[in-house]
Design a protein around this motif. Structure first.
Motif, PDB file in Angstrom:
ATOM      1  N   LEU A  67       1.099  -2.630   7.783  1.00  0.00           N
ATOM      2  CA  LEU A  67       1.228  -1.513   6.589  1.00  0.00           C
ATOM      3  C   LEU A  67       0.738  -2.359   5.109  1.00  0.00           C
ATOM      4  O   LEU A  67       1.130  -3.648   5.084  1.00  0.00           O
ATOM      5  CB  LEU A  67       2.679  -1.255   6.409  1.00  0.00           C
ATOM      6  N   ALA A  68       0.196  -1.791   4.357  1.00  0.00           N
ATOM      7  CA  ALA A  68      -0.229  -2.405   3.360  1.00  0.00           C
ATOM      8  C   ALA A  68      -0.392  -1.124   1.912  1.00  0.00           C
ATOM      9  O   ALA A  68      -0.620  -0.180   2.491  1.00  0.00           O
ATOM     10  CB  ALA A  68      -1.535  -3.178   3.257  1.00  0.00           C
ATOM     11  N   GLY A  69      -0.168  -1.668   0.932  1.00  0.00           N
ATOM     12  CA  GLY A  69      -0.370  -0.655  -0.296  1.00  0.00           C
ATOM     13  C   GLY A  69       0.954   0.472  -0.137  1.00  0.00           C
ATOM     14  O   GLY A  69       1.941   0.204   0.149  1.00  0.00           O
ATOM     15  N   ASP A  70       0.437   1.407  -0.666  1.00  0.00           N
ATOM     16  CA  ASP A  70       1.745   2.748  -0.542  1.00  0.00           C
ATOM     17  C   ASP A  70       2.062   3.206   0.497  1.00  0.00           C
ATOM     18  O   ASP A  70       3.088   3.480   0.709  1.00  0.00           O
ATOM     19  CB  ASP A  70       0.899   4.022  -1.638  1.00  0.00           C
ATOM     20  N   ALA A  71       1.393   2.732   1.620  1.00  0.00           N
ATOM     21  CA  ALA A  71       2.076   2.903   3.010  1.00  0.00           C
ATOM     22  C   ALA A  71       3.226   2.135   3.271  1.00  0.00           C
ATOM     23  O   ALA A  71       4.176   2.437   4.227  1.00  0.00           O
ATOM     24  CB  ALA A  71       0.876   2.775   4.025  1.00  0.00           C
ATOM     25  N   ALA A  72       3.136   0.866   2.672  1.00  0.00           N
ATOM     26  CA  ALA A  72       4.231  -0.109   2.835  1.00  0.00           C
ATOM     27  C   ALA A  72       5.454  -0.036   1.660  1.00  0.00           C
ATOM     28  O   ALA A  72       6.415  -0.344   1.696  1.00  0.00           O
ATOM     29  CB  ALA A  72       3.673  -1.541   2.819  1.00  0.00           C
ATOM     30  N   HIS A  73       5.005   0.519   0.547  1.00  0.00           N
ATOM     31  CA  HIS A  73       5.890   0.478  -0.646  1.00  0.00           C
ATOM     32  C   HIS A  73       5.283   1.436  -1.647  1.00  0.00           C
ATOM     33  O   HIS A  73       4.242   1.866  -1.759  1.00  0.00           O
ATOM     34  CB  HIS A  73       5.948  -0.969  -1.328  1.00  0.00           C
ATOM     35  N   GLN A  74       6.278   2.121  -2.232  1.00  0.00           N
ATOM     36  CA  GLN A  74       5.770   2.817  -3.549  1.00  0.00           C
ATOM     37  C   GLN A  74       6.841   2.530  -4.549  1.00  0.00           C
ATOM     38  O   GLN A  74       8.006   2.240  -4.219  1.00  0.00           O
ATOM     39  CB  GLN A  74       5.982   4.437  -3.324  1.00  0.00           C
ATOM     40  N   MET A  75       6.239   2.589  -5.863  1.00  0.00           N
ATOM     41  CA  MET A  75       7.085   2.129  -6.881  1.00  0.00           C
ATOM     42  C   MET A  75       6.863   3.087  -7.909  1.00  0.00           C
ATOM     43  O   MET A  75       5.526   3.460  -8.345  1.00  0.00           O
ATOM     44  CB  MET A  75       7.085   0.768  -7.201  1.00  0.00           C
ATOM     45  N   PRO A  76       7.823   3.241  -8.929  1.00  0.00           N
ATOM     46  CA  PRO A  76       7.336   4.095 -10.265  1.00  0.00           C
ATOM     47  C   PRO A  76       6.253   3.354 -10.972  1.00  0.00           C
ATOM     48  O   PRO A  76       6.462   2.176 -10.913  1.00  0.00           O
ATOM     49  CB  PRO A  76       8.982   4.119 -10.925  1.00  0.00           C
ATOM     50  N   PRO A  77       5.586   4.061 -11.817  1.00  0.00           N
ATOM     51  CA  PRO A  77       4.310   3.288 -12.114  1.00  0.00           C
ATOM     52  C   PRO A  77       4.704   2.733 -13.707  1.00  0.00           C
ATOM     53  O   PRO A  77       3.726   2.248 -14.444  1.00  0.00           O
ATOM     54  CB  PRO A  77       3.479   4.462 -12.536  1.00  0.00           C
ATOM     55  N   PHE A  78       6.003   2.597 -14.156  1.00  0.00           N
ATOM     56  CA  PHE A  78       6.240   2.114 -15.449  1.00  0.00           C
ATOM     57  C   PHE A  78       5.795   0.497 -15.805  1.00  0.00           C
ATOM     58  O   PHE A  78       5.559   0.095 -16.910  1.00  0.00           O
ATOM     59  CB  PHE A  78       7.580   2.303 -15.798  1.00  0.00           C
ATOM     60  N   ALA A  79       5.652  -0.147 -14.774  1.00  0.00           N
ATOM     61  CA  ALA A  79       5.278  -1.266 -14.888  1.00  0.00           C
ATOM     62  C   ALA A  79       3.463  -1.621 -14.634  1.00  0.00           C
ATOM     63  O   ALA A  79       3.271  -2.851 -14.604  1.00  0.00           O
ATOM     64  CB  ALA A  79       5.899  -2.546 -13.979  1.00  0.00           C
ATOM     65  N   GLY A  80       3.191  -0.452 -14.320  1.00  0.00           N
ATOM     66  CA  GLY A  80       1.796  -0.658 -13.959  1.00  0.00           C
ATOM     67  C   GLY A  80       1.520  -1.743 -12.753  1.00  0.00           C
ATOM     68  O   GLY A  80       0.580  -2.254 -12.477  1.00  0.00           O
ATOM     69  N   GLN A  81       2.489  -1.633 -11.559  1.00  0.00           N
ATOM     70  CA  GLN A  81       2.416  -2.475 -10.694  1.00  0.00           C
ATOM     71  C   GLN A  81       2.271  -1.892  -8.971  1.00  0.00           C
ATOM     72  O   GLN A  81       2.034  -2.625  -8.006  1.00  0.00           O
ATOM     73  CB  GLN A  81       3.544  -3.389 -10.613  1.00  0.00           C
ATOM     74  N   GLY A  82       1.798  -0.754  -8.904  1.00  0.00           N
ATOM     75  CA  GLY A  82       1.847  -0.086  -7.650  1.00  0.00           C
ATOM     76  C   GLY A  82       0.602  -0.524  -7.082  1.00  0.00           C
ATOM     77  O   GLY A  82       0.601  -1.101  -5.936  1.00  0.00           O
ATOM     78  N   MET A  83      -0.536  -0.207  -7.558  1.00  0.00           N
ATOM     79  CA  MET A  83      -1.802  -0.602  -6.834  1.00  0.00           C
ATOM     80  C   MET A  83      -1.936  -1.808  -7.062  1.00  0.00           C
ATOM     81  O   MET A  83      -2.533  -2.635  -6.167  1.00  0.00           O
ATOM     82  CB  MET A  83      -2.905   0.260  -7.645  1.00  0.00           C
ATOM     83  N   CYS A  84      -1.505  -2.644  -7.869  1.00  0.00           N
ATOM     84  CA  CYS A  84      -1.749  -4.195  -8.001  1.00  0.00           C
ATOM     85  C   CYS A  84      -1.194  -4.889  -6.701  1.00  0.00           C
ATOM     86  O   CYS A  84      -1.536  -5.750  -6.253  1.00  0.00           O
ATOM     87  CB  CYS A  84      -0.945  -4.864  -9.338  1.00  0.00           C
TER      88      CYS A  84
END
Ligand SMILES: Cc1cc2nc3c(=O)[nH]c(=O)nc-3n(C[C@H](O)[C@H](O)[C@H](O)COP(=O)(O)OP(=O)(O)OC[C@H]3O[C@@H](n4cnc5c(N)ncnc54)[C@H](O)[C@@H]3O)c2cc1C
Length: 291
Positions: A67-84
């Motif tokens: 698993l990688a990306g949003d399939a492995a984790h989701q986070m609120p976008p306030f730090a701009g780190q989701g896609m990063c």
């Protein structure tokens, strides 16, 4: 903006009696935007109601499935780190798959993917949640102090730095495909500008490519490059010979190291003095090479 072609993005938080339905119609959207800009000057291209999550999958690997990306984790976008974070996952996993499938490395290398990425993502998510709490607070006292902090930060680099440190910071890898010779092991390498003949001033990234890099500030024994290449398929570069960078030289000197081994994802495998090279390469070989 019709006629201009510019795009603007507005984000609002659902509060009180708001529901997805009550906030999604065009009149509600224009009323919200109207607090900040004349809504008649805008054409609404898209609107969506999101629910943010702070989630991490328990297992990121099952046999040949990762698993990688949003399939492995989701986070609120306030730090701009989701896609990063997803990009970091992909970089981490891709070079290890290359090591194992193409370059004949140990299969166990792939276990270091979750060992490195999961704690990093959890720490990033916590940072993003903290920032979200500050941004979204409905508490008058907390929002007063938050606004005061930001007002002061506008004029003070010191306060800006404290805010950065308390919210999101560079997180090192503690366990994984890492050596144990120097404290730089597991840290992200720096990204200074360098001067290279023919290319002028460029970012260090531009010459590192996709290989493991043995980066030194001194001459290293002749057999080191051949040994490094036989273990990693990577390249050796010397600051002052392959390119110039006083900033990189100073940084390495301040960390008291003669060499760094930079992984393809730009994390530092290990570092040290010339006398440590043999030991560090031996540990790298044991981690990568099949017996
Ligand atoms: C409001 C908002 C703001 C954000 N801001 C930022 C930001 O500033 N910085 C940042 O780094 N991140 C941000 N993010 C997070 C970022 O958008 C996501 O982390 C990123 O898009 C995840 O990429 P992904 O490729 O992992 O997953 P996704 O973008 O979800 O891509 C998965 C793809 O797989 C497809 N798919 C699903 N199932 C199947 C199937 N069975 N077969 C084939 N295809 C399938 C989907 O259609 C989709 O195209 C934000 C997110 C939101 C909601």
């Amino acid at each position: 903006v019709p006629g201009v072609g510019a795009h603007r993005r507005f984000e609002f938080m659902l509060v009180g009696e708001d529901t997805k339905e009550s906030i999604s119609d065009e009149i509600s959207i224009r009323t919200l935007i109207g607090q900040y800009i004349d809504p008649d000057k805008l054409e609404i291209a898209r609107s969506a109601v999101y629910t943010f999550h702070g989630l991490t999958a328990e297992n990121w690997r099952k046999g040949r499935l990762f698993l990688a990306g949003d399939a492995a984790h989701q986070m609120p976008p306030f730090a701009g780190q989701g896609m990063c974070s997803g990009i970091r996952d992909a970089h981490n996993l891709a070079f290890k798959l290359d090591m194992v499938i193409i370059k004949g490395g140990k299969g166990e290398l792939l276990d270091s993917y979750e060992a490195e990425r999961k704690p990093h993502v959890i720490a990033m998510s916590k940072g993003a949640i903290q920032i979200g709490k500050a941004i979204q607070t409905q508490d008058r006292t907390r929002s007063f102090f938050r606004n005061l902090q930001f007002a002061l930060a506008r004029n003070s680099e010191f306060i800006r730095e404290q805010l950065r440190r308390n919210s999101i910071r560079k997180i090192s890898y503690k366990r994984g495909l890492l050596g144990s010779n120097h404290k730089l092991s597991g840290q992200l390498s720096i990204q200074p500008t360098i001067v290279k003949e023919g290319d002028g001033e460029i970012l260090l990234d531009e010459i590192l490519g996709r290989d493991f890099i043995f980066l030194s500030v001194v001459n290293v024994p002749n057999d080191t490059k051949a040994r490094f290449d036989s273990i990693t398929g990577g390249r050796a570069l010397q600051v002052g010979r392959s390119f110039q960078s006083q900033k990189l030289k100073n940084w390495m000197q301040s960390n008291r190291v003669d060499f760094l081994i930079i992984r393809p994802d730009r994390y530092i495998y290990d570092a040290g003095k010339v006398k440590d090279i043999g030991r560090v390469l031996e540990s790298l070989k044991n981690m990568i090479k099949r017996k």
